[in-house]
Design a protein around this motif. Structure first.
Motif, PDB file in Angstrom:
ATOM      1  N   ASN A  68       5.096  34.648  28.920  1.00  0.00           N
ATOM      2  CA  ASN A  68       4.262  35.404  29.864  1.00  0.00           C
ATOM      3  C   ASN A  68       3.684  34.533  30.965  1.00  0.00           C
ATOM      4  N   HIS A  69       4.134  33.272  31.111  1.00  0.00           N
ATOM      5  CA  HIS A  69       3.620  32.377  32.142  1.00  0.00           C
ATOM      6  C   HIS A  69       4.692  32.128  33.197  1.00  0.00           C
TER       7      HIS A  69
ATOM      8  N   GLU B 174      37.556  56.154   8.872  1.00  0.00           N
ATOM      9  CA  GLU B 174      37.946  57.547   9.075  1.00  0.00           C
ATOM     10  C   GLU B 174      37.301  58.446   8.016  1.00  0.00           C
ATOM     11  N   ARG B 175      37.223  57.902   6.804  1.00  0.00           N
ATOM     12  CA  ARG B 175      36.545  58.623   5.731  1.00  0.00           C
ATOM     13  C   ARG B 175      35.422  57.703   5.232  1.00  0.00           C
ATOM     14  N   PRO B 176      34.302  57.679   5.910  1.00  0.00           N
ATOM     15  CA  PRO B 176      33.248  56.705   5.574  1.00  0.00           C
ATOM     16  C   PRO B 176      32.580  57.020   4.251  1.00  0.00           C
ATOM     17  N   GLU B 177      32.345  55.979   3.487  1.00  0.00           N
ATOM     18  CA  GLU B 177      31.609  56.086   2.220  1.00  0.00           C
ATOM     19  C   GLU B 177      30.674  54.885   2.126  1.00  0.00           C
ATOM     20  N   PRO B 178      29.390  54.954   2.379  1.00  0.00           N
ATOM     21  CA  PRO B 178      28.694  56.160   2.876  1.00  0.00           C
ATOM     22  C   PRO B 178      28.932  56.336   4.357  1.00  0.00           C
ATOM     23  N   ASN B 179      28.574  57.454   4.874  1.00  0.00           N
ATOM     24  CA  ASN B 179      28.861  57.759   6.275  1.00  0.00           C
ATOM     25  C   ASN B 179      27.632  57.663   7.156  1.00  0.00           C
ATOM     26  N   ALA B 180      26.689  56.812   6.812  1.00  0.00           N
ATOM     27  CA  ALA B 180      25.450  56.666   7.577  1.00  0.00           C
ATOM     28  C   ALA B 180      25.455  55.330   8.308  1.00  0.00           C
ATOM     29  N   LEU B 181      24.919  55.317   9.529  1.00  0.00           N
ATOM     30  CA  LEU B 181      24.770  54.112  10.343  1.00  0.00           C
ATOM     31  C   LEU B 181      23.309  53.976  10.720  1.00  0.00           C
ATOM     32  N   ASN B 182      22.731  52.791  10.479  1.00  0.00           N
ATOM     33  CA  ASN B 182      21.331  52.529  10.808  1.00  0.00           C
ATOM     34  C   ASN B 182      21.245  51.982  12.222  1.00  0.00           C
ATOM     35  N   LEU B 183      20.342  52.542  13.009  1.00  0.00           N
ATOM     36  CA  LEU B 183      20.164  52.163  14.404  1.00  0.00           C
ATOM     37  C   LEU B 183      18.709  51.810  14.653  1.00  0.00           C
ATOM     38  N   THR B 184      18.492  51.075  15.732  1.00  0.00           N
ATOM     39  CA  THR B 184      17.141  50.770  16.191  1.00  0.00           C
ATOM     40  C   THR B 184      17.141  50.827  17.701  1.00  0.00           C
ATOM     41  N   ALA B 185      15.990  50.522  18.293  1.00  0.00           N
ATOM     42  CA  ALA B 185      15.856  50.568  19.745  1.00  0.00           C
ATOM     43  C   ALA B 185      15.404  49.210  20.257  1.00  0.00           C
ATOM     44  N   SER B 186      15.818  48.892  21.479  1.00  0.00           N
ATOM     45  CA  SER B 186      15.435  47.655  22.134  1.00  0.00           C
ATOM     46  C   SER B 186      14.676  47.995  23.400  1.00  0.00           C
ATOM     47  N   ASP B 187      13.474  47.359  23.534  1.00  0.00           N
ATOM     48  CA  ASP B 187      12.628  47.621  24.693  1.00  0.00           C
ATOM     49  C   ASP B 187      12.037  46.287  25.130  1.00  0.00           C
ATOM     50  N   PRO B 188      12.297  45.829  26.382  1.00  0.00           N
ATOM     51  CA  PRO B 188      11.739  44.548  26.837  1.00  0.00           C
ATOM     52  C   PRO B 188      10.227  44.528  26.926  1.00  0.00           C
TER      53      PRO B 188
ATOM     54  N   SER C 112      11.312  39.009  33.633  1.00  0.00           N
ATOM     55  CA  SER C 112      12.250  38.129  34.318  1.00  0.00           C
ATOM     56  C   SER C 112      12.601  36.938  33.428  1.00  0.00           C
ATOM     57  N   PRO C 113      13.834  36.445  33.529  1.00  0.00           N
ATOM     58  CA  PRO C 113      14.197  35.259  32.729  1.00  0.00           C
ATOM     59  C   PRO C 113      13.431  34.003  33.120  1.00  0.00           C
ATOM     60  N   TYR C 114      12.747  33.998  34.230  1.00  0.00           N
ATOM     61  CA  TYR C 114      11.964  32.835  34.648  1.00  0.00           C
ATOM     62  C   TYR C 114      10.591  32.802  33.987  1.00  0.00           C
TER      63      TYR C 114
END
Length: 844
Positions: free
Chosen positions: A514-515, A559-573, A508-510
């Motif tokens: 952790n308190h 449209e013609r990516p050079e390089p054609n890779a995208l780096n991703l990550t994950a978000s977990d509260p 929770s935003p409150y």
């Protein structure tokens, strides 16, 4: 007389005066006779005239072989009436030619003479008047300050005889001596001898009174000073010669005010002017200052011949700490409510005879007994010197109901030696404590507890109670909630039991670190009621209650990516171990996802998305990605990654409008801009319509031919439009007579008043251009004597009865005398309809 052996003759002159009157004079070339006569007369005259002052002047006339005479005054004697012998000798060189010098003891010594008179030539058989002056060949002069330099004219010299004289009284205080230079030249101005110096000393007389440097002298001395203590110094100056009695001063005290405790409390050194004390008993509390009249007298203080002056001396008796502060009473009383701080309980007053607002008067208060815990302090009021007994720590009525303090007063500086604090410098202060209804107190405050998130509503957490400090009052305490930002808890008003009313969520935003803090209030039923607050601090531990999702949610790709890779990550509260490492996987549906994209796991936190094909059209694509966390009972979630494919420049940056809009402005901003543009366009159209309506009110569009031409750049249909009949612009009389309709006029074109009889204008002698016709008409109008003035009413639609042109309605084509059909003008539009009505219509 051996030092006069180089001259031919010496003549001595003796003159004795008594009270400025000549008594005896003698002139002789016998020096021994002159000296004997002088001594005999002095001895004889002194006893017989005891009140007379004898002055003896001995002069010598030295004659050289050339008969030049030099006068030297060797000795000036003054004999006092009380002395039988010469008791005072004042050497004085009136005209020092440096032939003879008088020593300090009165003896004479010879020095080398400065001037040697050159030989004087006298012609033989001179028949001039005898005796003839032989010294006229020399001229004497004197230069220097006092002669020819400022101040000029004080000393003059006879240019022939060389006698030096003074012309005015001298002031030694202005100039004490004069340094002159004597010159001897012949009649031609040639120097015959080197110049010699003449020093004239001005003898001082007692003509100036002593002057004090100040009219009032101020000094001070501490009270209780011992005899012989230095007080101050007074100074007077005398302009007379300080080496003589005329400038030697003596000081004395003429009077002292007040004369207490003695009339001679001070004395003064008669030579230096130092004032010192001579008696004990200086007490500032009795006499604050003394005024002395000081006299200064010259002539070494001689009251008969000396001159005097006076000045005033004010001696201030300074204070010392010889009086201790004393309390005005032995016991002071005060009272204060419990738990109050910075409250004045009592004012402690003292008296001190020392000078107010000085360190010897200012009191310092100390509590020497009765306050072991330091709950009181006594600052000093700088204005009244009172001690302000103040509570500095809270006092509990239930613990202590009264205090008995012992207070001591001292000065900021210690007492002088020999004086001790009296008994009156110590007092007792009785302080009574008053009871108040105190607020209930939570214990402990704050109270901490540890819980796991996800606790369901209705769970009992703890009991948070408060205690009433008022043990002697039977009161009831009620509890309530003051601050619960997420509204998760409630408290029982009677017993203080706390339970949940919602699920506790650590994400929770409150929650801060952790308190989660909740504030409760406890109120009693006293008079007046009192309340206290307590804080419950809950530490929430994490559980795996949140599934991960892809981050970032939107990416861009060319449209013609050079390089054609995208780096991703994950978000977990959630926190570790309920978060990473993560497992990444492309969803199975739709089927084209795996055909166009591939997803590779780089590590437990990152994955890489690649495009399988080499080209992808611009547009917005959503790629479903399933991410699973590592919690106990892992949680998975399929989230959609939005991929914007766009055209890129050589740097690999999107250049299409969609990227610009997405990067710079949101949807709401774009809609607002479009609405603003529409409103501006509508306002512009309304304003244009109003302007058109205003013009139509002034001119009817059917009658306004000038304002109805639409196409200004239309050049016509070619060669046919250039076949114009210019004969109509020629003079009317050039037309064929049968083609002119004479007397045919419209009634509305003729003025209602009588026709003016204007003279007929001459027609052109032959047909010509319309320009010639206009110039002829202008010339005729200028020469017309009957033409109206410029400010008269002019009729422009009537040409007069004598005009051959007639009315405009009589114009016909000169190409043919037959009727022409002008109806076709109506087909040209409303702009030419007026002409069609005029020429194409019938008789109407």
């Amino acid at each position: 007389m051996g030092f006069f052996s180089d001259v031919k003759s010496i003549v001595f002159a003796i003159k004795i005066t008594q009270n400025n009157k000549s008594v005896y004079s003698l002139t002789s070339d016998d020096s021994l006779l002159c000296w004997l006569e002088m001594m005999l007369l002095v001895i004889q005259l002194s006893p017989s005239r005891p009140r007379a002052l004898l002055c003896v002047c001995v002069c010598v006339c030295v004659c050289n072989p050339e008969l030049n005479i030099h006068n030297v005054c060797l000795l000036s004697l003054q004999v006092k009436p009380s002395d039988a012998t010469l008791t005072q000798q004042v050497p004085e060189i009136l005209f020092p030619w440096r032939s003879v010098v008088v020593r300090g003891d009165g003896t004479l010594r010879r020095v080398k003479r400065d001037w040697v008179i050159p030989p004087i030539n006298v012609p033989e058989n001179s028949r001039g008047q005898f005796p003839e002056d032989l010294n006229r060949m020399l001229r004497y002069s004197v230069t220097g300050p006092g002669a020819d330099q400022p101040p000029t004219g004080i000393f003059i010299i006879n240019p022939i005889s060389g006698q030096l004289s003074v012309t005015k009284p001298l002031d030694r205080e202005h100039i004490s001596n004069f340094h002159l230079r004597a010159h001897a030249v012949d009649l031609n101005g040639n120097q015959v001898e080197n110049p010699i110096d003449i020093v004239i000393n001005v003898i001082d007389q007692n003509d100036n009174r002593p002057e004090f440097t100040h009219s009032i002298f101020n000094g001070s001395v501490p009270e209780g000073s011992k005899p012989g203590s230095f007080v101050m110094t007074v100074t007077a100056v005398d302009k007379d010669d300080p080496k003589t009695a005329n400038g030697m001063l003596r000081y004395k005290i003429l009077s002292q005010n007040p004369q207490s405790p003695s009339s001679n409390m001070f004395t003064i050194n008669n030579k230096t002017g130092d004032i010192i004390t001579v008696a004990a008993g200086l007490d500032r509390e009795k006499v604050t200052q003394y005024t002395l009249i000081i006299q200064a007298t010259d002539m070494e203080g001689n009251p008969t011949y000396g001159l005097s002056n006076t000045a005033t001396t004010v001696i201030r008796i300074t204070d010392v700490n010889d009086n201790a502060p004393e309390f005005t009473t032995e016991t002071f009383f005060g009272e204060v409510h419990e738990n109050r701080v910075n409250v004045i309980v009592a004012n402690l007053t003292v008296t001190d005879k020392d000078q107010p607002h000085t360190p010897a008067w200012s009191a310092v208060y100390r509590i020497i007994a009765g306050d072991p815990t330091g709950r009181f302090s006594i600052p000093t009021d700088p204005t009244t010197n009172e001690g302000l007994l103040t509570v500095v720590k809270p006092i509990d009525y239930e613990s202590t109901r009264a205090f008995m303090l012992t207070v001591e007063a001292e000065n900021e500086v210690t007492l002088v030696r020999g004086i001790h604090l009296p008994r009156q410098s110590t007092a007792t202060v009785s302080v009574r404590i008053l009871d108040l209804n105190e607020s209930p107190e939570f214990r402990p405050n704050p109270k901490s507890m540890r819980l796991e998130e996800g606790l369901s509503a209705g769970s009992m957490l703890t009991t948070f109670t408060a205690q009433d400090p008022d043990r002697y009052m039977r009161q009831t305490i009620k509890y309530s909630k003051m601050y619960d930002p997420a509204n998760w808890l409630e408290i029982n008003p009677a017993n203080g039991q706390i339970s949940t009313i919602a699920i506790l969520d650590r994400e929770s935003p409150y929650i801060k670190n952790n308190h989660y803090n909740v504030t409760f209030m406890a109120s009693d039923n006293g008079t007046p009621p009192a309340s206290g607050t307590g804080t419950l601090q809950i530490y929430l531990t994490d559980i795996n209650d949140n599934a991960p999702h892809v981050f970032p949610p939107e990416v861009e790709m060319c449209e013609r990516p050079e390089p054609n890779a995208l780096n991703l990550t994950a978000s977990d509260p959630d926190l570790s171990p309920n978060a990473g490492p993560f497992a990444f996987e492309l969803a199975n549906r739709p089927s084209d996802v795996r055909r166009n994209w591939t997803l590779h796991r780089l590590n437990g936190e990152h994955a890489q998305l690649r495009l399988r094909i080499g080209f992808l059209a611009s547009g917005l694509y959503e790629v479903p990605i399933t991410i699973t966390d590592s919690g106990n009972l892992p949680m998975s979630n399929t989230s959609y990654l939005r991929v914007k494919v766009c055209q890129c420049d050589h740097h690999g940056d999107c250049v299409d409008m969609e990227r610009i809009i997405a990067a710079g402005l949101g949807t709401g901003a774009i809609i607002a801009i479009l609405i603003l543009l529409v409103l501006l366009f509508v306002m512009w159209m309304k304003r244009r319509d109003k302007e058109r309506q205003a013009k139509q009110l002034l001119i009817d569009p059917e009658d306004d031919v000038r304002d109805n031409i639409l196409k200004y750049d239309e050049e016509g249909g070619g060669e046919e439009d250039q076949d114009y009949d210019l004969s109509q612009l020629q003079q009317p009389d050039a037309l064929e007579p049968e083609c002119v309709k004479v007397g045919i006029r419209r009634l509305d074109e003729r003025p209602l008043h009588h026709d003016h009889q204007y003279p007929l204008r001459s027609a052109a002698p032959h047909p010509g251009d319309i320009g010639d016709f206009i110039h002829e008409g202008l010339k005729a109008a200028d020469n017309d004597p009957t033409a109206p003035p410029y400010d008269s009413l002019l009729v422009f639609d009537y040409e007069g009865s004598g005009s051959t042109a007639g009315s405009l309605s009589s114009l016909h084509s000169s190409s043919s005398c037959g009727d022409q059909d002008y109806d076709y003008l109506g087909d040209w539009g409303p702009r030419f309809r007026k002409l069609a009505d005029l020429y194409g219509g019938g008789d109407d």
